[in-house]
Design an enzyme around this catalytic site. Structure first.
Site, PDB file in Angstrom:
ATOM      1  N   SER A 139       0.847  -1.197   0.000  1.00 41.45           N
ATOM      2  CA  SER A 139       0.000   0.000   0.000  1.00 41.45           C
ATOM      3  C   SER A 139       0.877   1.239   0.000  1.00 41.45           C
ATOM      4  CB  SER A 139      -0.885   0.017   1.251  1.00 41.45           C
ATOM      5  OG  SER A 139      -1.570   1.256   1.388  1.00 41.45           O
ATOM      6  N   TYR A 152      -1.551  -0.093  10.697  1.00 42.48           N
ATOM      7  CA  TYR A 152      -1.761  -0.538   9.318  1.00 42.48           C
ATOM      8  C   TYR A 152      -0.597  -0.076   8.438  1.00 42.48           C
ATOM      9  CZ  TYR A 152      -3.614  -0.820   4.585  1.00 42.48           C
ATOM     10  OH  TYR A 152      -3.773  -1.094   3.252  1.00 42.48           O
ATOM     11  N   LYS A 156       2.119  -2.573   6.290  1.00 44.77           N
ATOM     12  CA  LYS A 156       2.403  -2.505   4.857  1.00 44.77           C
ATOM     13  C   LYS A 156       3.868  -2.144   4.600  1.00 44.77           C
ATOM     14  CE  LYS A 156      -1.580  -3.786   3.359  1.00 44.77           C
ATOM     15  NZ  LYS A 156      -1.744  -5.088   2.667  1.00 44.77           N
TER      16      LYS A 156
END
Length: 248
Positions: A139, A152, A156
């Site tokens: 991401s 998060y 990633k």
């Protein structure tokens, strides 16, 4: 037909970016195992995609479930040429100290541990054959982190580092490992990224993307098909930004 004769596993393949990747792989000639924790959705997607697609229910964070997925693919295809680690989750925008331990653990298991588990089952087979392509769906959050998605973002970033270290270790064995880094798109995770799905929040988010639109499953499918094809035989260890300029 750049993937003609190839076989692929796409985790999280029943919806969103995973479905876009599976659909593109099929149009390029591959046979695809659509693997998803939602078995019914995986079956619906495989039925939509046609006879070259097969559904399989899997919990990518569970070793026994991943082993069963790999064995199913091997029994059906004889070999797995391409592995796409697409399954992922996020937490709602939250100050880093307020994210629950339950949410953190779930993200660790699905976003990170799953890459270890799929590699453990499929890398030895690829090394034995001397060929294979692994694609990790990372991401832009792992490159240009945004506040309140801290853990998060970190997961990633971990995936990008895992991609690079897998690439350098497996290159002598003929196995390539790359990542794609989408910006947020029209997927089930969009609302979670934004906190709330309103016209105002969409406009605010889109203002950070120079091209002016969200990523689409088709965008991810196109990038994935190239990186997993023989046309990209000299490309390994990259984290390709498919983000409309978001990370510039």
């Amino acid at each position: 037909m750049r993937l003609d004769g190839k076989t692929a596993i796409v985790t999280g393949g029943a919806s969103g970016f995973g479905a876009g990747i599976a659909r593109k792989f099929l149009t390029e000639g591959a046979r695809v195992l659509v693997a998803d924790i939602n078995g019914e959705a995986a079956q619906d997607m495989a039925s939509t995609l046609g006879p070259q697609a097969t559904a399989h229910q899997v919990d990518v964070a569970d070793g026994a479930s991943v082993r069963d997925m790999a064995q199913t693919a091997m029994s059906m295809f004889g070999q797995v040429d391409i592995l796409v680690n697409n399954a992922g989750v996020t937490h709602l925008p939250t100050p880093l100290e307020d994210v629950s331990e339950e949410d953190f653990d779930q993200m660790f298991r699905i976003n990170m541990k799953s890459v270890f588990l799929t590699a453990r089952e499929l890398v030895p087979r690829m090394k034995h054959r001397g060929s294979g392509a692994i694609l990790n769906v990372a991401s832009t959050a792992g490159i240009s982190p945004r506040p309140n998605l801290n853990w998060y973002n970190a997961s990633k970033g971990w995936m990008i580092t895992a991609t690079r270290t897998m690439a350098v270790e497996l290159a002598p064995n003929g196995v390539r490992v790359n990542a794609i880094c989408p910006v947020a798109g029209e997927t089930p995770l969009l609302k979670s990224f934004m906190g709330e799905d309103t016209p105002e929040m969409r406009a605010k988010f889109l203002s950070t993307i120079p091209i002016g639109r969200f990523s689409t499953p088709e965008d991810m499918g196109n990038a994935a098909a190239f990186l997993c094809s023989d046309e990209a035989s000299m490309i390994t260890g990259v984290a390709m930004e498919v983000d409309g300029g978001r990370c510039i």
